[in-house]
Design a protein around this motif. Structure first.
Motif, mmCIF file in Angstrom:
data_model
loop_
_atom_site.group_PDB
_atom_site.id
_atom_site.type_symbol
_atom_site.label_atom_id
_atom_site.label_comp_id
_atom_site.label_asym_id
_atom_site.label_seq_id
_atom_site.Cartn_x
_atom_site.Cartn_y
_atom_site.Cartn_z
ATOM 1 N N TRP A 102 36.468 50.008 39.786
ATOM 2 C CA TRP A 102 36.042 50.954 40.633
ATOM 3 C C TRP A 102 36.685 50.610 42.197
ATOM 4 N N ASP A 117 26.619 49.137 36.178
ATOM 5 C CA ASP A 117 28.056 48.724 36.120
ATOM 6 C C ASP A 117 28.260 47.320 35.664
ATOM 7 N N PRO A 171 32.341 58.939 42.036
ATOM 8 C CA PRO A 171 33.829 58.214 41.503
ATOM 9 C C PRO A 171 34.651 57.694 42.858
ATOM 10 N N PRO A 172 35.439 57.109 42.465
ATOM 11 C CA PRO A 172 36.319 56.714 43.715
ATOM 12 C C PRO A 172 36.946 57.816 44.343
ATOM 13 N N SER A 223 29.591 53.222 46.195
ATOM 14 C CA SER A 223 29.236 53.152 44.814
ATOM 15 C C SER A 223 28.007 52.639 44.392
ATOM 16 N N ARG A 254 33.734 46.787 35.452
ATOM 17 C CA ARG A 254 33.729 48.052 36.089
ATOM 18 C C ARG A 254 33.619 48.147 37.649
#
Length: 365
Positions: free
Chosen positions: A59, A51, A30-31, A46, A55
């Motif tokens: 992100w 994605d 996750p960020p 990431s 998305r």
């Protein structure tokens, strides 16, 4: 060149204050995790293989709202589609013991559209696993000032990546959690080499910086990798229990006290080989009479359908609701903030490296 000098030059090139990269763990990056690592002086990440372009943009926007540090976006190079009706049918029948499947999943995001989204996001690094980008895409990355890091599990793969224009090679040892980055999926089991045998082999064979990954969970392992010629290290399993990562409770629990020899290489989650905790679901695919998992991406799609379906309460073991990826050092992961984990790792590594300044900078005379 000394280990400290190599690390310094890498840090200067990529805007870091410590040569530690967060591994781009799809589904577990996750960020907030990436921002914590970046703000501590490393590089966030990431994994975007699952994605959509929207998305990916979301992100990146969230990361940039949290940090101004560097990050990488990582994607798989697609395999040629392996349609094996008999193998897919056998895997589907086997999954029936875990319950009733949900509906067919929507189509996977377009690789070409994902690549465009990564380019538009302008990260410091775009990285690949399972192969190399086209020359045209590499040229566009470089024109945009984006570096390309390519994962390699053999010297031959590293040389192919260098020839294709990679700015650095990520040397992945067999100890690493998650998917093995082999270019040819059928070779994954027979080309499994430990990091500390693989690393100097690749370092001696290529001219670009090498980043070491696989069972690096503390300063001792980081210092060893840098001493063997790495310019930086990439850390994944060591961050899985950090609160910013937010993995499922069952996954986190499976890491507690996990011995290196107890992790298993499995195709049960996706059809591609990866290292995971030995859950009952994973072990069930090794039982006598069990079929081979379907080839990628069919196995991933089937598992996704069963996860969205109705579980069988009478099943001997439950279906894992998340992929319990775990490197051989996953048992050393601690439930501490990610910034603390990577900061301590770098501090401890510096104490073990040959003499020099504690900040890792060698002053020019």
């Amino acid at each position: 060149m000394t280990a400290r000098r190599r690390a310094q030059e890498f840090c200067e090139a990529y805007g870091l204050s410590m040569p530690i990269l967060q591994a781009p763990m799809a589904g577990a990056c996750p960020p907030a995790l990436a921002a914590a690592v970046a703000d501590a002086g490393g590089m966030g990440a990431s994994g975007v293989v699952l994605d959509s372009p929207a998305r990916i943009a979301e992100w990146v926007a969230e990361f940039r709202s949290l940090s101004t540090g560097p990050f990488q976006l990582n994607i798989w190079i697609p395999d040629p589609l392996d349609d094996d009706p008999a193998g897919i049918s056998a895997a589907e029948d086997f999954l029936g013991r875990f319950g009733t499947p949900g509906p067919e999943q929507p189509p996977a995001p377009s690789f070409e559209e994902q690549c465009e989204a990564m380019l538009a996001a302008r990260p410091r690094v775009v990285s690949s696993i399972m192969g190399t980008f086209s020359p045209e895409y590499v040229e566009r990355l470089h024109e945009a000032g984006i570096a390309w890091f390519a994962c390699a599990t053999t010297l031959a793969e590293a040389l192919a990546a260098q020839e294709a224009g990679a700015d650095a090679v990520v040397a992945q040892g067999l100890e690493a959690g998650g998917h093995r980055g082999v270019f040819e999926p059928e070779t994954a089991e027979r080309t499994a080499v430990g990091l500390f045998a693989l690393l100097p082999h690749i370092v001696d064979g290529v001219d670009v910086p090498v980043i070491a990954t696989g069972a690096i969970a503390d300063g001792r392992a980081a210092a060893a990798a840098l001493t063997l010629g790495a310019s930086a290290v990439q850390v994944g399993s060591a961050l899985l229990r950090s609160p910013e990562t937010g993995i499922a409770e069952a996954w986190a629990a499976s890491l507690e006290g996990l011995a290196p020899e107890d992790t298993v290489a499995t195709r049960a989650y996706s059809g591609r080989l990866g290292r995971a905790a030995p859950t009952g679901y994973v072990r069930s695919w090794e039982a006598p009479g069990a079929p081979s998992p379907a080839p990628y991406p069919h196995q991933r799609g089937l598992v996704g359908r069963w996860r969205k379906g109705i579980p069988d309460p009478a099943a001997a073991v439950p279906l894992d609701r998340a992929n319990h990826w775990a490197g051989q050092a996953a048992g050393r992961a601690v439930a501490e903030p990610a910034a603390d984990v990577v900061t301590r790792m770098w501090s401890d590594a510096q104490a073990l490296l040959p003499p020099g300044n504690r900040d890792g900078v060698e002053r020019k005379v």
